[in-house]
Design an enzyme around this catalytic site. Structure first.
Site, short mmCIF file in Angstrom:
data_model
loop_
_atom_site.label_atom_id
_atom_site.label_comp_id
_atom_site.label_asym_id
_atom_site.label_seq_id
_atom_site.Cartn_x
_atom_site.Cartn_y
_atom_site.Cartn_z
N GLU A 45 24.73 -40.76 -4.03
CA GLU A 45 25.47 -41.99 -4.33
C GLU A 45 26.13 -42.55 -3.07
OE1 GLU A 45 28.75 -43.56 -7.60
OE2 GLU A 45 28.77 -41.46 -6.98
N LYS A 118 25.30 -49.27 -12.06
CA LYS A 118 26.10 -48.25 -12.74
C LYS A 118 26.90 -48.85 -13.89
CE LYS A 118 29.37 -44.56 -11.40
NZ LYS A 118 30.02 -43.96 -10.22
N CYS A 155 26.13 -41.05 -11.13
CA CYS A 155 27.35 -40.25 -11.14
C CYS A 155 28.09 -40.26 -12.49
CB CYS A 155 28.27 -40.70 -10.01
SG CYS A 155 29.48 -39.42 -9.54
#
Length: 291
Positions: A45, A118, A155
């Site tokens: 990330e 995300k 994540c």
């Protein structure tokens, strides 16, 4: 070649202040991974920067770039040269004052296949991402590459079974999780550290088993500010068996051979997809069930 037999490489590395140095380092690691037989290479990330979300400051917005943009252009050239698929997590500027935490996917011929933004954005001590990123609005994505159908989550998404399920339902053979997770440097309890890391791993393994897919988490390494990133990048098969795992410290290219043809076998023997009661899930979209 049999594209069901795929070699995955996860790049676990530390970062420095210079985005250009980080990009060059990642390019070097991708070359090494391709030389080692990798077909798909996943970077961690926000690999071009330090993890700036530890604090709420205005300067890091200067790191943001369009996607596609200069970093993806460099990686497209590299992917075409090496014949590998690349998953690259970047800080995206969409418009003035509109930013996302985004992963770009580049096919083995260098073509840009698209991006995933995300969806789940944390706001915890040391992880103040809501200051920088707007939640994604592209939905859950699967990209058809030369080496299989790959899903990408990022994540904090890793804690949400709904995200993994919806990605699997779109036909993913493997779900990649570019990640930046670690311990607070002030946390000295080895028991707490071990339990946190195990919870992280268990969450991924649950997604693999429940959905009958391969799962790969590429985490960063090194200490930055008040965070000690714990590495331990790993790949799980659809039965929740860890087939490859990196060390908890230090840089590493982790390789894993994945046989996507076995997904049908796993799903036939543990038929969770078959037995889903989709008629009973309407309430999943409610924030909380009060009655």
């Amino acid at each position: 070649m049999n594209t069901d037999q795929v070699c995955v490489a996860l790049v676990q590395m530390s970062c420095v202040e210079s985005p250009q140095e980080n990009l060059q380092k990642a390019e070097k690691r991708i070359r090494e991974a391709a030389s080692g037989g990798a077909n798909i290479v996943c970077l961690q990330e926000l690999f071009t920067t330090l993890y700036f979300c530890q604090t709420e400051e205005y300067e890091p917005f200067g790191y943001a770039e369009p996607i596609p943009g200069p970093s993806t252009a460099a990686l497209q050239e590299l992917a075409a040269e090496l014949g590998v698929v690349i998953v690259a997590s970047l800080f995206e500027i969409r418009a003035r004052g509109v930013h996302h935490n985004t992963a770009a996917v580049i096919d083995a011929d260098g073509s840009y296949l698209g991006k995933y933004r995300k969806m789940h954005i944390p706001d915890d001590p040391g992880f103040y991402e809501k200051f920088y990123f707007i939640p994604g609005d592209l939905g859950y994505k699967v990209f058809q590459t030369k080496f299989g159908a790959i899903g990408v989550l990022i994540c904090w998404d890793q804690w949400y079974p709904e995200a993994a399920r919806l990605t699997a339902l779109r036909g993913a053979d493997i779900i990649f999780y570019p990640t930046a997770i670690g311990w607070a440097t002030s946390e000295t309890s080895q028991e707490v550290r071990a339990s946190q890391r195990q919870a992280w791993k268990t969450s991924h393994l649950g997604h693999a088993v429940a959905n009958g897919v391969f799962v790969a988490a590429a985490n960063r390494a090194g200490t930055e500010g008040e965070l000690e990133f714990w590495g331990n990048s790993f790949v799980s098969d659809p039965f929740g068996q860890v087939v490859a795992e990196a060390a908890h410290n230090g840089e590493e290219i982790l390789y894993a051979d994945c046989d996507f043809s076995k997904i049908g076998f796993y799903r036939s023997h543990w038929p969770f997809m078959r037995d889903r009661r989709i008629d009973s899930y309407d309430e999943i979209t409610r924030r909380w069930i009060d009655e």
